[in-house]
Design a protein around this motif. Structure first.
Motif, PDB file in Angstrom:
ATOM      1  N   LYS A 165       0.818  -1.214   0.000  1.00 50.81           N
ATOM      2  CA  LYS A 165       0.000   0.000   0.000  1.00 50.81           C
ATOM      3  C   LYS A 165       0.852   1.265   0.000  1.00 50.81           C
ATOM      4  O   LYS A 165       0.349   2.357  -0.274  1.00 50.81           O
ATOM      5  CB  LYS A 165      -0.923   0.006   1.226  1.00 50.81           C
ATOM      6  CG  LYS A 165      -1.971  -1.097   1.225  1.00 50.81           C
ATOM      7  CD  LYS A 165      -2.814  -1.033   2.492  1.00 50.81           C
ATOM      8  CE  LYS A 165      -3.835  -2.162   2.526  1.00 50.81           C
ATOM      9  NZ  LYS A 165      -4.666  -2.127   3.759  1.00 50.81           N
ATOM     10  N   LEU A 166       2.149   1.116   0.343  1.00 54.65           N
ATOM     11  CA  LEU A 166       3.046   2.269   0.407  1.00 54.65           C
ATOM     12  C   LEU A 166       3.646   2.579  -0.953  1.00 54.65           C
ATOM     13  O   LEU A 166       3.981   1.661  -1.713  1.00 54.65           O
ATOM     14  CB  LEU A 166       4.173   2.010   1.409  1.00 54.65           C
ATOM     15  CG  LEU A 166       3.770   1.781   2.875  1.00 54.65           C
ATOM     16  CD1 LEU A 166       4.980   1.324   3.683  1.00 54.65           C
ATOM     17  CD2 LEU A 166       3.183   3.048   3.477  1.00 54.65           C
ATOM     18  N   SER A 167       3.803   3.859  -1.250  1.00 49.95           N
ATOM     19  CA  SER A 167       4.482   4.266  -2.483  1.00 49.95           C
ATOM     20  C   SER A 167       5.983   4.099  -2.305  1.00 49.95           C
ATOM     21  O   SER A 167       6.475   3.865  -1.198  1.00 49.95           O
ATOM     22  CB  SER A 167       4.147   5.721  -2.814  1.00 49.95           C
ATOM     23  OG  SER A 167       4.653   6.586  -1.811  1.00 49.95           O
ATOM     24  N   VAL A 168       6.731   4.220  -3.380  1.00 47.87           N
ATOM     25  CA  VAL A 168       8.190   4.086  -3.311  1.00 47.87           C
ATOM     26  C   VAL A 168       8.775   5.125  -2.368  1.00 47.87           C
ATOM     27  O   VAL A 168       9.646   4.832  -1.532  1.00 47.87           O
ATOM     28  CB  VAL A 168       8.810   4.231  -4.716  1.00 47.87           C
ATOM     29  CG1 VAL A 168      10.335   4.218  -4.632  1.00 47.87           C
ATOM     30  CG2 VAL A 168       8.327   3.108  -5.634  1.00 47.87           C
ATOM     31  N   ASN A 193      10.179  -6.243   1.817  1.00 49.99           N
ATOM     32  CA  ASN A 193       9.334  -5.556   2.787  1.00 49.99           C
ATOM     33  C   ASN A 193       9.986  -5.436   4.164  1.00 49.99           C
ATOM     34  O   ASN A 193       9.314  -5.219   5.168  1.00 49.99           O
ATOM     35  CB  ASN A 193       7.980  -6.261   2.911  1.00 49.99           C
ATOM     36  CG  ASN A 193       8.115  -7.731   3.265  1.00 49.99           C
ATOM     37  OD1 ASN A 193       9.135  -8.351   2.990  1.00 49.99           O
ATOM     38  ND2 ASN A 193       7.077  -8.305   3.869  1.00 49.99           N
ATOM     39  N   SER A 194      11.320  -5.594   4.235  1.00 45.15           N
ATOM     40  CA  SER A 194      12.046  -5.408   5.494  1.00 45.15           C
ATOM     41  C   SER A 194      12.157  -3.919   5.814  1.00 45.15           C
ATOM     42  O   SER A 194      12.332  -3.088   4.924  1.00 45.15           O
ATOM     43  CB  SER A 194      13.442  -6.019   5.412  1.00 45.15           C
ATOM     44  OG  SER A 194      13.383  -7.415   5.245  1.00 45.15           O
ATOM     45  N   MET A 225      -3.406   2.037   8.108  1.00 46.00           N
ATOM     46  CA  MET A 225      -4.212   1.116   8.904  1.00 46.00           C
ATOM     47  C   MET A 225      -4.625   1.818  10.174  1.00 46.00           C
ATOM     48  O   MET A 225      -4.081   2.879  10.538  1.00 46.00           O
ATOM     49  CB  MET A 225      -3.420  -0.155   9.243  1.00 46.00           C
ATOM     50  CG  MET A 225      -2.176   0.081  10.084  1.00 46.00           C
ATOM     51  SD  MET A 225      -1.373  -1.432  10.627  1.00 46.00           S
ATOM     52  CE  MET A 225      -2.563  -2.029  11.827  1.00 46.00           C
ATOM     53  N   ASP A 226      -5.602   1.259  10.883  1.00 40.38           N
ATOM     54  CA  ASP A 226      -6.038   1.811  12.157  1.00 40.38           C
ATOM     55  C   ASP A 226      -5.092   1.355  13.256  1.00 40.38           C
ATOM     56  O   ASP A 226      -4.688   0.190  13.305  1.00 40.38           O
ATOM     57  CB  ASP A 226      -7.467   1.348  12.488  1.00 40.38           C
ATOM     58  CG  ASP A 226      -8.491   1.902  11.500  1.00 40.38           C
ATOM     59  OD1 ASP A 226      -8.243   2.993  10.966  1.00 40.38           O
ATOM     60  OD2 ASP A 226      -9.508   1.225  11.263  1.00 40.38           O
ATOM     61  N   GLU A 227      -4.732   2.270  14.164  1.00 37.60           N
ATOM     62  CA  GLU A 227      -3.782   1.947  15.227  1.00 37.60           C
ATOM     63  C   GLU A 227      -4.337   0.882  16.165  1.00 37.60           C
ATOM     64  O   GLU A 227      -3.598   0.066  16.712  1.00 37.60           O
ATOM     65  CB  GLU A 227      -3.441   3.210  16.023  1.00 37.60           C
ATOM     66  CG  GLU A 227      -2.318   3.010  17.029  1.00 37.60           C
ATOM     67  CD  GLU A 227      -1.894   4.301  17.692  1.00 37.60           C
ATOM     68  OE1 GLU A 227      -1.013   4.264  18.561  1.00 37.60           O
ATOM     69  OE2 GLU A 227      -2.449   5.368  17.338  1.00 37.60           O
TER      70      GLU A 227
END
Length: 333
Positions: A165-168, A193-194, A225-227
């Motif tokens: 879901k994260l951009s570069v 994903n490390s 995401m929700d905490e």
């Protein structure tokens, strides 16, 4: 050196931390064993007590004095003499520390303010002592470090579906946050994903719970995401590099730059290998029904572990092991 030892840090001139790559566990453990048993250091050994009317008997007092840390390299050690002349004429207790020691010949640095004994009214201590060289095999007082340990680094990564879901740009920012805020090592990422590597924890600063909480908070603040979401986001696994573990190594010295101590560890390690090549190795066929049994005099677990591991790498060897019958019997089979 650069292929094996990275991220070397020296804190307060007494603590050395680094990551070790491309070495077997037996080699890394040999560094720990060598500094505790083979590196030559100095300690007070010859202690002549003239008067001691304190509550501490002579043997315990001598033991306390011998554990005062000294420098690892001392010039003209045979001519050094240190004196302790203290008495208490007051009715309050008097605390005798290493600051009360006086160097009457030679030159030596002594750590101040180490509590040695308490003197009550009328009690007195008068003694002289002399340092000698030795190593940890002779007595623990010759060990130049207070702490020497290592552990396998743990790779820290987040679930792949969240990572995607994260951009570069967000991934780079996230890894930077993990390195600076969560104290994760960013030198080597095992997986795509490390987010870093987890080595020694600094008291309560970077525990696993705090890392998990910090990751969830960052992802929550950035709308990923929700905490409060009850989901296992962070995964911890042993870290590898070139199919070998990555280790965190740490030692704490007394008075000496820890880098100097580690240099002496490497020197002693190299000397052990050279000495092994020049040893007369005895073959004992009576102790072995199958295979070959070697007896190596004057060696212990340090060389035994390394030889056993290296022999296991040979395709012609089905198995190899060693045994040491007793710690006082300095030979391995």
């Amino acid at each position: 050196m650069n292929n094996h030892f990275k991220n070397i840090e020296i804190n307060d001139d007494i603590e050395l931390k680094m990551n070790i790559y491309n070495l077997d566990t037996c080699i890394v453990n040999s560094f720990r064993r060598i500094v505790l048993s083979d590196v030559i250091s100095n300690a007070f050994d010859k202690i002549i007590i003239k008067t001691n009317t304190s509550i501490i008997n002579n043997e315990i007092l001598s033991h306390r004095l011998s554990l005062i840390p000294l420098e690892i390299d001392i010039d003209d050690i045979d001519n050094i003499c240190v004196e302790l002349e203290v008495s208490n004429s007051d009715y309050d207790k008097k605390f005798v520390t290493s600051s009360d020691l006086k160097v009457i010949s030679g030159k030596i640095n002594i750590i101040p303010n180490i509590l040695l004994v308490e003197l009550r009214h009328g009690e007195k201590i008068s003694l002289k002592m002399y340092p000698i060289k030795g190593n940890g095999k002779k007595h623990a007082k010759f060990q130049p470090v207070s702490v020497c340990s290592f552990k396998i680094n743990e790779d820290v990564r987040i679930k792949q579906d969240i990572w995607d879901k994260l951009s570069v740009k967000s991934k780079k920012t996230f890894r930077k946050y993990c390195k600076e805020t969560l104290s994760l090592d960013g030198d080597h990422y095992l997986y795509d994903n490390s987010i870093g590597a987890y080595g020694f924890k600094n008291f309560n600063e970077n525990t696993k719970n705090k890392i998990v909480t910090g990751v969830k908070k960052y992802l929550s603040d950035n709308g990923i995401m929700d905490e409060d979401e009850n989901k296992d986001v962070v995964i911890f696994n042993d870290q590898y590099y070139n199919k070998k573990y990555v280790y965190s190594f740490k030692l704490e010295s007394h008075l000496v730059n820890p880098y100097i101590i580690f240099s002496k560890i490497l020197y002693q390690f190299n000397q052990k290998i050279i000495d092994l090549q020049n040893k007369d190795i005895e073959i004992d066929n009576q102790s072995c029904n199958v295979g070959v049994c070697f007896i190596i005099e004057g060696e212990g677990h340090t060389i035994g572990n390394i030889l056993s591991k290296e022999l296991q790498k040979d395709d012609r060897v089905k198995y190899s092991y060693y045994k040491m019958k007793h710690p006082f019997d300095r030979k391995i089979m």
